[in-house]
Design an enzyme around this catalytic site. Structure first.
Site, short mmCIF file in Angstrom:
data_model
loop_
_atom_site.label_atom_id
_atom_site.label_comp_id
_atom_site.label_asym_id
_atom_site.label_seq_id
_atom_site.Cartn_x
_atom_site.Cartn_y
_atom_site.Cartn_z
N GLN A 246 0.83 -1.19 0.00
CA GLN A 246 0.00 0.00 0.00
C GLN A 246 0.87 1.25 0.00
O GLN A 246 2.09 1.18 0.24
CB GLN A 246 -0.90 0.02 1.24
CG GLN A 246 -0.12 0.00 2.55
CD GLN A 246 -0.96 -0.34 3.75
OE1 GLN A 246 -2.17 -0.22 3.73
NE2 GLN A 246 -0.31 -0.77 4.83
N ASP A 300 0.44 -0.09 13.20
CA ASP A 300 0.67 1.28 13.66
C ASP A 300 0.95 1.35 15.16
O ASP A 300 1.31 2.41 15.68
CB ASP A 300 -0.52 2.18 13.31
CG ASP A 300 -1.85 1.64 13.83
OD1 ASP A 300 -1.85 0.83 14.78
OD2 ASP A 300 -2.89 2.01 13.27
N ASP A 320 1.82 -8.51 11.17
CA ASP A 320 1.36 -7.55 10.16
C ASP A 320 2.20 -7.73 8.91
O ASP A 320 3.43 -7.84 9.00
CB ASP A 320 1.48 -6.11 10.67
CG ASP A 320 0.69 -5.12 9.82
OD1 ASP A 320 1.02 -4.97 8.63
OD2 ASP A 320 -0.26 -4.52 10.34
N ASP A 354 1.65 -12.11 6.17
CA ASP A 354 0.22 -12.00 5.97
C ASP A 354 -0.48 -12.75 7.11
O ASP A 354 -0.14 -13.91 7.40
CB ASP A 354 -0.16 -12.63 4.62
CG ASP A 354 -1.66 -12.63 4.39
OD1 ASP A 354 -2.18 -11.61 3.91
OD2 ASP A 354 -2.30 -13.66 4.71
N ASP A 373 -7.07 -6.66 14.37
CA ASP A 373 -7.10 -5.23 14.10
C ASP A 373 -7.00 -5.03 12.58
O ASP A 373 -6.04 -4.45 12.07
CB ASP A 373 -5.95 -4.53 14.82
CG ASP A 373 -6.08 -3.02 14.78
OD1 ASP A 373 -7.17 -2.53 14.40
OD2 ASP A 373 -5.10 -2.32 15.09
N PRO A 382 -9.85 -6.60 3.08
CA PRO A 382 -10.05 -7.81 2.28
C PRO A 382 -11.07 -8.75 2.92
O PRO A 382 -11.14 -8.85 4.15
CB PRO A 382 -8.65 -8.46 2.26
CG PRO A 382 -7.70 -7.38 2.66
CD PRO A 382 -8.47 -6.46 3.56
#
Length: 505
Positions: A246, A300, A320, A354, A373, A382
């Site tokens: 992203q 984050d 993550d 993933d 999260d 997704p």
């Protein structure tokens, strides 16, 4: 070389090989950019590929009018394709930032690139037959073999070499330069007797201009991106990058308020981020043992901050996929201060993977709480992260008395589909909600906007707050119970089918 037909023919097939590789890279660049900016990979891929294939057929029909002078026509087509494909990513990114008509621009540009790609095969076929007449079936077989192998190389080079090393923008520019040299220049040199001297000089000049334009665009691509980001995100862009997954943009002064954009969407607004993080974490950790925590997503560090406020927490595994996000959350002073430097806590172990793939191969370890999260499908997440299969994999890791908490977005129908997936995994569920969103101050929410969540366990989980953590700012036991009662009354009499990897959507 024309006096050596085999060598000349091999050169044309090599040009077909390189042009096919470049053509597929253009397609994949457009798919990747659409996924970065808009999300929804399936839609972006479907639109680009279907429009591209249709346009290629149209280009093949139009090429019939160009076969009288195939070398000249092929050089023109390759110059136009190199320029269009090479500049496509920068053009679409600028259109997205300044104009906002991304989908229309993407379809138009994809159609133009497809027409130019489709014109290549008829012209190359004509050139091969001019070198040496042979059976049409054999010539077509050789030409398509070169084309398909070139597509294979381009398709493999894109994710493993071009995208990680260059990114979509510079990758497209380099591909355009290769396209111009391998397509236009090779054919013009090999069939230099076809165009008149004046036309030949113009074609060589045009090829040189294309390469110069691509080089100038490469030199100025950083400035273009910065200007587009400032137009979109404002002047206080602190950090911007495109990871494999992203686009990540962090804006705002060091003292705040910070804004974190993921894939073009505002994901975090400093003054409001606690609403979602508290609601996901605290009810789940209050419903039983909370020593071992698995946090899926949350790179984050904001949900992790809330987890670490519980004194009984002994270990946290954060999974993550986007390592660039976790690195930013750890190293940026403003974002690290916002998440309480949670990623530096010695109790935390991070894994770049993933979440679903990690769950499939997860080590044999049980967790008291699993926190997902991950954005709900209604918020651009997704489907696989809210599918029945995902919840079954997560439920296997629960210790006796363990719980799962997930984000369900703000859409009523989506909430009940996600609940059906948890129940299909053999879990009891309790829905609850919190008023407002994590972005309300930076982007005003409509009246009565809520965030919905689900708490699930092998037995009906209680909805409360734990005494081993400071009281949350956005939650109270009474408000939680009231929201659960409200949502339970809205539960449809017939639960919708759960989301699965194969449907429904």
């Amino acid at each position: 070389m024309r006096s050596h037909p085999r060598l000349a023919r091999l050169t044309v097939l090599l040009a077909a090989f390189v042009c096919a590789a470049c053509g597929l890279v253009y397609e994949l660049e457009l798919v990747a950019l659409g996924d970065y900016l808009l999300g929804d990979t399936v839609t972006q891929t479907s639109v680009v590929l279907s429009v591209m294939v249709f346009a290629m057929g149209l280009g093949s029909l139009l090429a019939k009018r160009l076969t009288r002078r195939p070398a000249t026509a092929f050089a023109l087509v390759e110059c136009a394709l190199a320029l269009t494909g090479g500049l496509s990513v920068l053009a679409l990114y600028s259109c997205w930032a300044w104009i906002g008509r991304y989908q229309a621009a993407m379809v138009g540009l994809t159609c133009l690139i497809g027409i130019l790609i489709g014109a290549e095969i008829p012209l190359l076929m004509t050139l091969i037959q001019r070198i040496r007449r042979e059976d049409a079936g054999r010539a077509v077989a050789d030409l398509f073999a070169a084309d398909y192998v070139g597509a294979l190389i381009g398709g493999l080079a894109f994710p493993f070499l071009i995208l990680p090393r260059l990114g979509p923008g510079d990758g497209a520019l380099l591909t355009g330069a290769v396209n111009a040299v391998a397509g236009a220049a090779v054919v013009l040199w090999l069939f230099r007797e076809e165009p008149a001297p004046r036309i030949r000089r113009l074609l060589w000049g045009g090829c040189t201009i294309v390469l110069a334009v691509l080089a100038a665009a490469a030199a100025g691509s950083d400035s273009i991106e910065r200007a587009a980001r400032h137009a979109l995100y404002g002047d206080q862009v602190r950090f911007a990058t495109r990871s494999r997954y992203q686009e990540i943009v962090l804006t705002g002064p060091a003292e705040g308020p910070l804004r974190l954009y993921l894939g073009g969407r505002l994901a975090v607004c400093g003054p409001d981020e606690y609403r979602g993080s508290e609601a996901l974490v605290h009810p789940a950790l209050a419903a039983g043992p909370d020593a071992r925590i698995l946090l899926l997503g949350g790179g984050d560090g904001l949900a992790l901050r809330e987890v670490l406020r519980h004194r009984d927490v002994r270990s946290v595994r954060l999974v993550d996929a986007d390592q660039a996000l976790t690195r930013l959350a750890r190293t940026d002073p403003g974002l690290a201060a916002l998440n309480g430097h949670s990623l530096d806590d010695p109790r935390v172990r991070t894994t770049a993977a993933d979440p679903m793939a990690w769950l499939r191969g997860a080590p044999d370890q049980e967790y008291d709480v699993v926190l997902a999260d991950l954005p709900a499908p209604v918020d651009g997440g997704p489907v696989k992260f809210h599918s029945q299969e995902f919840y079954r994999l997560a439920a296997r890791l629960l210790a006796p008395g363990g719980r799962i908490a997930v984000r369900a977005g703000g859409d009523g129908e989506g909430l009940w589909q996600i609940e059906s997936g948890l129940r299909a995994a053999g879990l009891w569920t309790t829905p609850y909600e919190v008023q407002g969103t994590a972005t309300g101050t930076c982007r005003p929410d409509p009246p009565n906007t809520i965030q919905a969540f689900l708490l699930a366990a092998a037995t009906p989980p209680p909805l409360t707050l734990a005494p081993d953590a400071p009281p949350p700012r956005a939650l109270t036991p009474a408000a939680l119970q009231a929201s659960a009662t409200h949502l339970t009354a809205l539960r449809p009499p017939h639960s919708p089918d759960p989301l699965t990897l194969l449907g429904p959507r």
